[in-house]
Enzyme design. Sequence first.
Site, short mmCIF file in Angstrom:
data_model
loop_
_atom_site.label_atom_id
_atom_site.label_comp_id
_atom_site.label_asym_id
_atom_site.label_seq_id
_atom_site.Cartn_x
_atom_site.Cartn_y
_atom_site.Cartn_z
N HIS A 1 39.36 35.24 40.13
CA HIS A 1 39.85 34.62 41.36
C HIS A 1 40.54 33.27 41.09
O HIS A 1 41.27 32.77 41.93
CB HIS A 1 38.71 34.45 42.37
CG HIS A 1 37.74 33.35 42.05
ND1 HIS A 1 36.52 33.58 41.45
CD2 HIS A 1 37.80 32.00 42.23
CE1 HIS A 1 35.88 32.43 41.30
NE2 HIS A 1 36.64 31.46 41.76
N GLY B 1 33.13 59.38 42.30
CA GLY B 1 33.96 59.55 43.49
C GLY B 1 33.30 59.38 44.83
O GLY B 1 33.90 59.72 45.85
N SER C 1 34.68 26.93 38.68
CA SER C 1 34.80 28.37 38.47
C SER C 1 35.51 28.67 37.16
O SER C 1 36.57 28.11 36.87
CB SER C 1 35.57 29.01 39.63
OG SER C 1 34.84 28.95 40.83
N ASP D 1 34.98 39.93 38.41
CA ASP D 1 35.60 38.62 38.60
C ASP D 1 35.82 37.92 37.25
O ASP D 1 35.56 36.73 37.11
CB ASP D 1 34.76 37.75 39.53
CG ASP D 1 35.52 36.51 40.01
OD1 ASP D 1 36.76 36.54 39.98
OD2 ASP D 1 34.88 35.52 40.40
#
Length: 388
Positions: free
Chosen positions: A129, A290, A233, A159
């Site tokens: 991000h 799936g 971050s 992430d």
Amino acid sequence: MRNIRVLVGFLIRAVVLGLAVAFLVVWWNPTLLGAHTASAPPLGGTVPLARDPAAIPPVVVASFADSVARAAPAVVNIYTARVVRERSQLAPLNQLFGDYWPSYRQRVERSLGSGVIVDAMGTIITNQHVIAGADSIRVVLADGRNADATIVGQDPDTDIAILDLEIGDLPIMPMGRSDTLRVGDIVLAIGNPYGLSQTVTQGIVSATGRGQLGLATFENFIQTDAAINLGNSGGALIDAHGDLVGINTAVLNRTYGGPEGIGFAIPVNLVRGVMEQILKNGHVVRGWLGFVPQDLTDEQSAQIGTAGGGVTVVNIMVKSPAYEAGVRPGDLITGLAGDPVHNAQDLVARVSALKPGDSVELAGRHAQQPYKIKLTVLERPTRPVQQR
């Protein structure tokens, strides 16, 4: 008799003079008396016991300066920029004269974060991000050097993003292990909070294996009370020895009266696996059947008659292995590869760990009828990279 009196007088004067001299000498140097005697105890008290200096533990002044010096040079500041094109609003007067060709304006949106250099080739680990949608990525090292970095690969499901930096003579972060962390271990967070350049904060491991936070598809976070703020971050979470144990990724929203000291980091063991796959394949290869599982509520468990085990299928992809085998929304999934399923997060993680092409047994129940079916695992479709 007179001689005896003279002798006695002489002896008395000699003794008095000797005592006086001894008093003066002792007063001048008390150590001549030898070991000190304990002073008299107060009334009603007890005589204090003499303490052995060897039995008193030494006072240790704790400092993590050496650990920080070992790790901090490999933590970098990341500055990103992207051009945002947005439609301009017409003035109210212009709207009175009919439709006009829409006009647009551009603005530059900037953001900041942190990253960690993990090898001499310039591989940098950060959060996905942090660099999502960036048109330019500028990396600034702790020694002041700076250069543009390129994106090697991104994994939104965890992430994690991998960057490449073309600068020589780079510091390298020593990578540790996150599976040996214990609650209470001291950890340090290093990053670039609010653009203040490199900053170090201290805390402990508050918990491990945190999930179901809605931050990523695959969650196994380290929780810490080390201060993590905007810009941290992608930075490093290190142990007391200076080894990388996690990548700082998020903190709970700190609204008025909200929680404090609750931050999360991605364990380095997970980061290492994602990095290796991105460097090898350009993306992370995961298993896929799936369907989308969801945890059962207590009411649903009571209605179905399960004791808290199993998950329900809430969505399924047409032509997926599960659909072709007859799995449908509303089915109860109770086991995978012979082992019970405890919750949706557990099932998703176990399926993703399977290799495409493998055969696996899925146990479940459809319309109260139990079944066990064999499925061929496919590769999980790549999740689209979301723009900030």
